[in-house]
Scaffold this active site. Structure first.
Site: not given
Length: 566
Positions: A160, A233
């Site tokens: 991330c 994501e």
């Protein structure tokens, strides 16, 4: 057996763990930056309500991130590791404060926060489950086994941070040095800052330390968690509710009832890693005898078959290859003596007629050499099944051909000497019925090549004529939009005549020749961002054939993202 995909370069296997994992997820990072949300954010035209909704979701995610750090720290059996993870949690607290400032800057303080989206829930549940030691396929029951949890948790959290730093830096490059009145300048500068880059490096360093003692199998688990986090994501960015008109993906603006997308692609070094001519020569060399028995003196000379040993064939192929390379460069030099800043297509066509004559002479030489004589059809078929294919190439063709929302035609237009080689590679991937293949063909007698060719496409002029003919054969009841993907000088005219011409790879001769006639090469992603900035609900998409502009990409993932999204 399906064709082998292009192997990752050596850099993917060297260096720190986090770098190796990131390099293996290039596809997900590329697809993420091409999502409608990220493109609109990059150009500064993202609807403010969409951005506020994103901030709401990201706050939920950061809160889960902080909780995951707490859970990971509890399982750490090393004081240094525990301290490092606690420090990482403090950085999340600072990021939450930054998000609070975003809410204030973009006027969302008095509104009701958006409910947690399914994509956010899926991601946060994955993080918290991982940080709690609930990992699919593992039973972390004992205290010793649970000491591995920090490494697993960081494996799921590290991507991330790296992805946000990557996206912001890509946005910054696409925008250029002058932001102007960019609405989301603060967001981009925060995540593209040296401070955030150092934060991303810190979590990667901690992952490296806590993973030092892990076994190969345990490192494989971290890789799986990292990869899953990257996919989540991508889903997160793709799920953001972008209601405005967008440039990408092309399928978003495609109505199969009235539109048709016509995809063209070269084959050698566009789809493949190795040129097919070298593969065919290798088959001939490997199958040739190491020695030739003396001819029968009683047999008439005209009935004796002239053959070459494998060593002789290898030397002959080396001579032909060197001669081709030298004469090709000489030909390119001759047709690049003049230069113009203005795009001059007709002059380019005349120049490429000289190259076309050279290519035909080169094929004459190959045929006369008898190099292609005696190749067995089954050997060619097996070679096609094992050709190394560029990563993402066949996945793109497969996804496009099977997408019910896309009215598409897929065409391969190639100089390749042997259409059976191409057909075999596509057939082994289950794609033969989805593509039309136009190229040269071997001539066979009883499944053995005669050494002659059915010569269909030998030059840039032949290619563009085939391109025009295919495009012209599609019915006019729909609006035809063409996309051409190529890598070399032979593709140049087709690239320019297509509505979108995409160059993959880094052919120096292509750029040297094309720029001499006013052709510009621009990276695809910054151009997509610029097109999005000027796009409104009323303006048409501004792709234009024969504009003199070609778009460059580094991978098939970019092409997939442009056309299909994720």
């Amino acid at each position: 057996m399906p064709p082998r995909l292009a192997m990752l370069s050596q850099v993917d296997f060297d260096g720190p763990l986090a770098r190796r994992l990131w390099n293996k997820c290039r596809r997900e990072s590329t697809l993420s930056k091409y999502t409608p949300f990220c493109v609109c954010l990059a150009c500064g035209c993202l609807d403010i309500d969409t951005f506020r909704c994103y901030i709401d979701q990201d706050i939920h995610f950061l809160e889960a991130f902080a909780q995951a750090y707490e859970l990971a720290a509890e399982c750490a059996d090393d004081d240094d590791a525990k301290h490092s993870i606690i420090e990482l949690r403090k950085e999340v607290t600072e990021e939450l404060k930054m998000h609070a400032s975003f809410v204030k800057e973009w006027g969302g303080e008095d509104r009701k926060a958006a409910p947690v989206s399914p994509a956010t829930v899926k991601y946060t549940e994955f993080l918290l489950a991982t940080a709690s030691g609930m990992i699919e396929g593992l039973n972390l029951a004992t205290p010793f086994e649970r000491t591995k949890v920090p490494a697993y948790a960081l494996g799921a959290m590290t991507p991330c941070m790296r992805l946000y730093a990557y996206l912001a830096s890509e946005f910054k490059v696409a925008i250029g040095p002058v932001y102007g009145d960019h609405l989301y300048k603060t967001w981009i500068e925060n995540y593209a800052s040296p401070g955030f880059e150092k934060a991303a490096e810190r979590i990667e360093d901690v992952l490296e330390k806590v993973a030092t003692t892990l076994t190969g199998e345990e490192l494989d688990t971290i890789e799986k968690l990292y990869n899953k986090a990257m996919k989540l994501e991508l889903d997160f960015f793709w799920s953001q509710p972008v209601g405005q008109k967008t440039v990408v993906p092309l399928i978003r603006n495609h109505n199969p009832a009235v539109d048709r997308l016509v995809i063209f692609s070269d084959y050698d070094l566009t789809c493949t890693v190795v040129d097919s001519s070298a593969i065919l020569a290798e088959i001939a060399i490997v199958r040739a005898p190491k020695s030739i028995p003396n001819p029968d003196p009683d047999q008439p000379a005209e009935e004796q078959t002239i053959r070459m040993t494998s060593a002789e064939l290898k030397n002959r192929w080396g001579d032909i290859s060197r001669q081709y390379t030298d004469e090709y460069e000489d030909c390119i030099d001759r047709i690049t003596t003049s230069r113009t800043d203005e795009f001059r297509y007709d002059d380019l066509c005349r120049a490429l007629e000289q190259l076309s004559a050279f290519e035909k002479r080169a094929n004459d030489r190959v045929i006369k050499s008898r190099l292609l004589k005696g190749l067995n059809f089954d050997d060619i078929k097996r070679a096609g099944e094992h050709l190394i294919i560029q990563e993402g190439c066949f996945k793109f063709f497969s996804t496009a051909s099977r997408n019910e929302r896309l009215n598409v035609g897929i065409n391969i237009v190639s100089y390749c000497w042997c259409g059976d080689l191409i057909r075999s590679s596509f057939n082994s991937a289950g794609l033969l019925t989805q593509v039309s293949i136009q190229c040269n063909e071997f001539m066979f007698e009883e499944a053995v090549s005669t050494g002659d060719l059915v010569r269909k496409i030998e030059s840039p002029i032949d290619k563009v004529r085939t391109f025009r003919k295919i495009l012209g054969n599609y019915s006019t009841d729909k609006s035809n939009f063409s996309l051409y993907i190529g890598d070399a000088v032979g593709d140049l005219l087709c690239l320019l005549e297509a509505d979108i011409g995409i160059v993959i790879g880094s052919s120096s001769s292509l750029r040297r020749l094309a720029t001499r006639y006013g052709v510009s090469f621009v990276p695809l992603y910054p151009n997509v961002v610029r097109k999005q900035k000027v796009l409104t609900g009323e303006t048409p998409l501004s792709w234009k054939r024969l504009s003199g502009v070609l778009y460059t990409v580094s991978s098939w993932a970019e092409i997939h993202a442009l056309v299909l999204g994720c």
